[in-house]
Design a protein around this motif. Structure first.
Motif, PDB file in Angstrom:
ATOM      1  N   ASP A 159      -4.009  -2.005   9.217  1.00 46.31           N
ATOM      2  CA  ASP A 159      -3.754  -0.638   8.769  1.00 46.31           C
ATOM      3  C   ASP A 159      -2.334  -0.157   9.033  1.00 46.31           C
ATOM      4  O   ASP A 159      -2.073   1.048   9.140  1.00 46.31           O
TER       5      ASP A 159
ATOM      6  N   ASN B 231      -1.759   5.546   7.093  1.00 40.56           N
ATOM      7  CA  ASN B 231      -2.148   6.950   6.976  1.00 40.56           C
ATOM      8  C   ASN B 231      -0.977   7.918   7.131  1.00 40.56           C
ATOM      9  O   ASN B 231      -1.121   9.112   6.869  1.00 40.56           O
TER      10      ASN B 231
ATOM     11  N   LYS C 162      -1.320   4.178   0.690  1.00 38.09           N
ATOM     12  CA  LYS C 162      -2.219   3.264   1.405  1.00 38.09           C
ATOM     13  C   LYS C 162      -3.070   2.478   0.417  1.00 38.09           C
ATOM     14  O   LYS C 162      -3.153   1.239   0.493  1.00 38.09           O
TER      15      LYS C 162
END
Length: 333
Positions: A226, A243, A250
């Motif tokens: 991530d 994020n 994303k």
């Protein structure tokens, strides 16, 4: 320490709030050497914030609490500090709070306000409170976490920004301002050319036209856990939480889009998309929200110079086709 001005853009969103109990963020376990913090100086009509760098030092002999805020000094006698905060003062776990045109010593606490509906723009509803520690004072101020860490990401200060993002850390050492380095080779992700205008890259390539100068560094980028990872060929590593990128980035990165990087005026690198326009011109599209407000990102660049650099680096066999920006990473590149 070198003075740094942090500017962060913020679009104000009306949200419903409720109250909860408050508690300290947990910075007191850090050593007294972690004594650098960010101070909110000004909020603009546009919603942008100006931040300054604050260094805290408690003088035990003089029993004074001293702050250096971008070269300006502020001192408070220990006798004026509330008793319950003396231990934090001695550990340098206090910062400055600007209110009513003045500066006050303050501790950092968990906010007693939470969002019922987290702002979509932030994707992060965490807040903290700065609370004045002078006797007979009730001055305080609430700040949203993204206001702080986004101001650092947009200037490539990722070592600090990621600690705020991951753990809520508020106090740092001067070493935390330095970029992260990793000189090991990897075959992850894709390689591209990042425009390097403010510090010499590790090559002699140089071109110039009416748009300006062209110097490039090889940029490696990939997504992992991530995070968008950007590695510059001199070993600098930048880790951007997906994020924390612009809305939609994303999802695009997770479905095949690639990122490059653009060097900003302090020598750090921010993520960009490379876009071919027309007539041999390509541009950069910033992947951080409001990066355009703080950096002059060149939108018209000579595509032939980009291709010439990549050919010198051995990425093309023969003349390149239009719109070719990215190449699968290899350890020997």
């Amino acid at each position: 320490m070198k003075n740094i001005l942090f500017l962060v853009g913020l679009i104000m969103i009306a949200t419903a709030c409720t109250s909860t109990g408050s508690s300290f963020l947990g910075s007191s376990e850090e050593s007294s050497e972690s004594n650098v913090s960010m101070v909110l100086l000004k909020k603009h009509k546009s919603g942008a914030r100006d931040f300054g760098v604050c260094t805290t030092n408690y003088d035990a002999a003089a029993q004074t609490l001293n702050f250096d805020l971008d070269g300006k000094n502020y001192s408070f006698p220990l006798s004026k500090i509330q008793d319950q905060y003396i231990d934090r003062v001695k550990k340098n776990k206090v910062t400055l709070l600007k209110a009513m045109g003045d500066f006050f010593p303050a501790v950092v606490e968990k906010s007693d306000i939470i969002y019922e509906d987290p702002p979509i723009l932030y994707k992060d509803d965490r807040q903290f409170k700065l609370k004045c520690i002078l006797k007979d004072s009730n001055v305080s101020h609430e700040i949203n976490y993204p206001v702080l860490y986004n101001s650092m990401f947009v200037y490539g200060l990722n070592k600090m920004a990621n600690q705020i993002y991951d753990t809520g850390r508020f106090f740092f050492t001067e070493a935390d301002f330095e970029p992260e380095y990793d000189t090991s080779k990897s075959d992850k992700g894709y390689l591209s050319a990042g425009l390097s205008l403010y510090s010499p890259p590790q090559n002699e390539f140089y071109r110039k036209d009416k748009a300006g100068e062209y110097r490039y560094a090889v940029v490696q980028s990939y997504v992992e856990d991530d995070y968008l990872i950007i590695r510059i060929d001199d070993g600098q590593i930048y880790r951007y939480p997906l994020n924390a990128l612009r809305l939609g980035e994303k999802e695009a990165l997770l479905t095949g889009k690639h990122a490059s990087a653009y060097q900003i005026s302090n020598g750090r690198w921010i993520p960009v998309e490379l876009v071919e326009n027309m007539d041999g011109v390509y541009g950069h599209q910033a992947m951080l929200s409001l990066a355009y407000e703080f950096h002059n990102i060149r939108s018209r660049n000579n595509l032939m110079f980009y291709q010439e650099f990549m050919m010198e680096k051995g990425f093309f066999n023969g003349y390149p086709s239009a719109g070719t920006f990215f190449f699968k990473a290899k350890k020997n590149k």
